[in-house]
Design an enzyme around this catalytic site. Structure first.
Site, mmCIF file in Angstrom:
data_model
loop_
_atom_site.group_PDB
_atom_site.id
_atom_site.type_symbol
_atom_site.label_atom_id
_atom_site.label_comp_id
_atom_site.label_asym_id
_atom_site.label_seq_id
_atom_site.Cartn_x
_atom_site.Cartn_y
_atom_site.Cartn_z
ATOM 1 N N GLU A 1 0.829 -1.209 0.000
ATOM 2 C CA GLU A 1 0.000 0.000 0.000
ATOM 3 C C GLU A 1 0.861 1.256 0.000
ATOM 4 O OE1 GLU A 1 -2.842 -0.504 -0.816
ATOM 5 O OE2 GLU A 1 -3.188 -2.565 -0.195
ATOM 6 N N ASP B 1 3.372 -4.864 -5.460
ATOM 7 C CA ASP B 1 3.751 -6.177 -4.918
ATOM 8 C C ASP B 1 5.264 -6.284 -4.752
ATOM 9 O OD1 ASP B 1 1.182 -7.212 -4.697
ATOM 10 O OD2 ASP B 1 1.224 -8.220 -6.633
#
Length: 690
Positions: A528, A592
């Site tokens: 995030e 990711d």
């Protein structure tokens, strides 16, 4: 947790929601079951981790966890969501007992749930909950009458999760140039299929899907009272209108460029853009506050709406709206409507074999409609102050790792580094639940009027959204409820959000050592955080304004590095002969990779003075990476994979894991992988962004 979503006028979050969930009888005091964050039985040690790390880590899980018949996919996230649903079910069944001592929020949520599970009352109502709107449509005499009708329908109706708002979307948004202010917004919409590409692609599967959609539209119209012949004719009309709207819509890849969504103008300009729609009357009916400027995300789409309004006879529009009212409402109506909705949207499009049991749907509807009321009770039971503090500590360590990473970059100039560090320092960390809960006291909830409750809850949210216009942004607001198993980054708020639902075992496990926790939840936090610096988030500054803070040379170097990621994932297959869309998934893939690198740095720094030893024959480094892989153990139906390849900004599970570790020499060292093995990228193919 969605490691999920597009990033402008929406948010960037972590996974695609594995809307999921398993039956169990609820006890008087519900308890969340425990699952470890690293499970040896979920592994398949017959597989070489250097050949296929995902299946080495998750092969056992996949064998033990076939997809339940009511699910379109099944995953570690899905199972936790399932556990959460069972837990919430126990809470709601207690709250639904009218004789019990209930707080105000328990009464609201309990009565909502009680009305939903009262199938006899829902069956008795049949189509009657939407009859007032159908009557309004029947009274339309001219195109001029459509303006107040559209305003009423947009205000009144929840859109179903696979459909877009009726005709177009009207809402509030943060000003892209002044993120502290809320302005009005108009965006594309009007489709019954999940995305515009369903209407425009010419391959055999897309043609089959359109044929099946026509059958669905016809069936809904027949249920609403049309004869079969008339329903078939009307279905052709609806598909034709929607196809024209789709052809004028921006693609999901185009919408990843936030600059393509900024077209600020006055209402007078909007009237010139689309004079066949009475915009002043629209805003008057919806009781918008006075405003000077709005944003139109897709002007070409609005132009096409204008052209269609004059080209299509009013009777065709009445047919279009009549279908969408019934289709949108179907999940909340009697069984014949709900079953038809399931048959197309979940069974055909996504591969589910059975409809979810009534209780499961009702828990989800309660969360969707009264999420912060339900969340208040949930967090009191599962989210301690200690858990909040330990999560914050992990967040701060990973943010510190990001600062180190930025300062050490060899491809970024000092000028851009200063701006990046300023943005990093400005990120707000929101953990667990809002500081101030939403007040639902004005929402009338009846224990025997389910469809009415859904509509009134939606109207409450519509009014709340409209009333934001012209006011300062509320930085304490959340976009998802506390029980949600997801997380997200909002580029305009410049905040990262981790609800209590995603901070439970096996995703965050207080009983487990730090290695798998950092590999899993640490990677999520880093994911995030990295969204603030991915291909979309990097275009917003520290205050959330759409503003270039890069030197030209640095942006070119950044784009070259993200192209490496695009190329890598575009070579993967999602299902059958369908490739992963590397451009659509770019932000999530960058997040990711960056997130796991940050989590590894933070974990090593935290444990630098500890003498860590192997556990269960696995080194600490191996446990870190297995913890990372096991957050995304999943089984996925081919139908769902196909739909997600078109609409989901996330790559399939095995690509999200293997695609990261091939770029991390730390992984290769941990498992002693050698050059030439599948989990070792060639030196000139290693992707390095953050």
């Amino acid at each position: 947790m969605n490691r999920n979503v597009s990033c402008f006028l929406v948010v960037c979050s972590l996974l695609f929601s594995y809307a999921a969930i398993a039956q169990s009888s609820s006890s008087s005091e519900p308890v969340l079951p425990y699952s470890p964050s690293l499970d040896l039985t979920s592994m398949d040690k017959s597989i070489d981790p250097c050949a296929d790390f995902y299946h080495y880590s998750c092969g056992g899980w996949q064998k033990k966890n076939p997809i339940p018949p009511d699910q379109t996919s099944w995953s570690v996230y899905g199972k936790l969501y399932e556990d959460n649903l069972n837990f919430l079910r126990g809470m709601l069944e207690q709250a639904a007992k009218p004789g019990s001592q209930r707080s105000a929020v328990e009464q609201k949520t309990g009565d909502f749930y009680a009305a939903c599970v009262n199938e006899a009352a829902v069956e008795k109502q049949g189509l009657s909950p939407v009859q007032p709107e159908l009557d309004l449509i029947a009274k339309v005499k001219s195109v001029k009458d459509l303006t107040p009708l559209v305003a009423h329908l947009q205000f009144a109706y929840f859109r179903y999760s696979y459909t877009s708002p009726m005709l177009f979307a009207g809402a509030s948004t943060q000003d892209p140039d002044n993120s502290e202010q809320v302005i009005a917004d108009v965006d594309q919409g009007g489709l019954g299929l999940p995305d515009r590409d369903y209407y425009t692609r010419t391959d055999a599967k897309s043609k089959e899907t359109r044929d099946r959609y026509l059958q669905h539209v016809q069936k809904v119209l027949e249920l609403a009272g049309d004869s079969p012949d008339l329903a078939k004719k009307n279905a052709d009309t609806i598909l034709r209108i929607e196809t024209v709207l789709a052809q004028a819509s921006l693609t999901l890849v185009e919408r990843r460029d936030p600059h393509k969504l900024v077209h600020k103008m006055k209402v007078a300009d909007l009237m010139q853009l689309a004079p066949n729609f009475d915009w002043p009357a629209y805003y008057r009916v919806l009781e918008y506050p006075q405003f000077d400027v709005l944003n139109v995300d897709a002007p070409e789409f609005i132009k096409q709406v204008n052209a269609l309004l004059s080209a299509e006879p009013v009777e065709n529009w009445k047919t279009y709206f009549r279908f969408h009212v019934v289709d949108t409402s179907s999940p909340y109506l009697s069984s014949k409507f709900a079953e038809e909705s399931f048959d197309f949207y979940r069974k055909y499009l996504r591969g589910a074999k059975e409809m979810q049991p009534r209780w499961k749907r009702c828990v989800q509807y309660t969360d969707h409609s009264l999420g912060e009321a339900l969340g208040q009770v949930y967090v009191a039971k599962v989210f301690s102050p200690e858990l909040k503090q330990s999560t914050l500590d992990m967040v701060q360590r990973i943010e510190a790792a990001m600062g180190e990473r930025i300062r050490a970059l060899d491809w970024m100039s000092p000028e851009t580094k200063r701006q990046a560090l300023t943005k990093l320092a400005g990120i707000r960390n929101k953990i667990g639940y809002p500081d101030k809960w939403r007040d639902y006291s004005s929402v009338k909830i009846s224990p025997d009027d389910f469809a009415g409750n859904v509509q009134r809850a939606h109207q409450f949210e519509s009014r709340r959204d409209i009333n934001k216009i012209g006011k300062p942004v509320d930085h304490g607001e959340w976009d998802i409820s506390a029980p949600t198993v997801d997380a997200y980054y909002n580029p305009q708020m410049n905040d990262i959000n981790f609800p209590a639902g995603v901070l439970q075992p096996p995703l965050y496990d207080a009983k487990m050592d730090d290695a798998p926790n950092y590999g899993d939840t640490g990677g999520t936090i880093g994911h995030e955080l990295t969204h603030g610096f991915d291909d979309e988030g990097s275009q917003f500054d520290a205050r959330g304004n759409l503003k270039n803070w890069w030197t030209k040379e640095d942006r070119e170097k950044f784009d070259a590095r993200t192209k490496c990621v695009d190329d890598q994932y575009s070579a993967y297959f999602a299902v059958d002969d369908v490739h992963v869309n590397g451009k659509l998934t770019l932000g999530e893939n960058v997040a990711d990779l960056g997130g796991e690198i940050l989590a590894y740095i933070a974990w090593q720094d935290m444990t630098k003075d500890m003498h860590l030893q192997p556990v269960d024959g696995l080194t600490p480094e191996q446990r870190f990476f297995i913890g990372f892989a096991q957050w995304d153990c999943a089984n996925e139906r081919p139908e769902d994979l196909r739909m997600r390849a078109m609409t989901d900004p996330h790559s399939p599970a095995q690509n999200r894991i293997n695609g990261v570790v091939v770029n991390m020499p730390e992984f290769q060292q941990a498992f002693q992988c050698k050059a030439g093995q599948p989990m070792v990228a060639a030196a000139d193919k290693v992707c390095k962004v953050w």
